[in-house]
Design a protein around this motif. Structure first.
Motif, PDB file in Angstrom:
ATOM      1  N   VAL A   1      -1.666  -1.178  -1.756  1.00  8.86           N
ATOM      2  CA  VAL A   1      -1.001  -1.717  -2.572  1.00  8.86           C
ATOM      3  C   VAL A   1      -1.990  -2.851  -1.721  1.00  8.86           C
ATOM      4  N   LEU A   2      -1.214  -3.326  -0.535  1.00  9.73           N
ATOM      5  CA  LEU A   2      -1.838  -4.912  -0.269  1.00  9.73           C
ATOM      6  C   LEU A   2      -3.644  -4.935  -0.228  1.00  9.73           C
TER       7      LEU A   2
ATOM      8  N   VAL B   1       2.871   3.906   3.292  1.00  5.27           N
ATOM      9  CA  VAL B   1       1.721   3.944   3.491  1.00  5.27           C
ATOM     10  C   VAL B   1       1.373   3.826   1.644  1.00  5.27           C
ATOM     11  N   ALA B   2       2.230   3.767   0.906  1.00  5.99           N
ATOM     12  CA  ALA B   2       1.504   3.244  -0.389  1.00  5.99           C
ATOM     13  C   ALA B   2       1.514   2.325  -0.688  1.00  5.99           C
TER      14      ALA B   2
ATOM     15  N   THR C   1      -7.770  -7.131  -1.194  1.00  5.04           N
ATOM     16  CA  THR C   1      -9.336  -7.635  -0.616  1.00  5.04           C
ATOM     17  C   THR C   1      -9.952  -7.302  -2.034  1.00  5.04           C
ATOM     18  N   GLY C   2      -9.469  -7.112  -3.135  1.00  6.66           N
ATOM     19  CA  GLY C   2     -10.088  -7.137  -4.595  1.00  6.66           C
ATOM     20  C   GLY C   2     -11.152  -6.501  -5.159  1.00  6.66           C
TER      21      GLY C   2
END
Length: 62
Positions: A45-46, A40-41, A51-52
């Motif tokens: 992060v991905l 999940v973490a 999306t940024g």
């Protein structure tokens, strides 16, 4: 000034102790909940990097 004699161990003695691997440990039980939390973490992060979108990005890039 008196001279001090320094003894340096031979290269053969150093490599003999450094070449011995550590004894292998038997693997313990896996904590599947911890593995799931890591997934999940990593996905969070991905998603954040893909999306940024955050307040600082909007302020800097419009």
């Amino acid at each position: 000034m008196p001279q001090t004699e320094v003894q340096v161990p031979s290269q053969q003695a150093v490599t003999a102790t450094a070449a011995q691997p550590a004894p292998a440990r038997a693997p313990g039980p896996r904590l599947h909940a911890l593995d799931a939390l890591r997934v999940v973490a990593a996905l969070a992060v991905l998603a954040f990097h893909f999306t940024g979108v955050d307040a600082a990005t909007k302020a800097n890039w419009g």
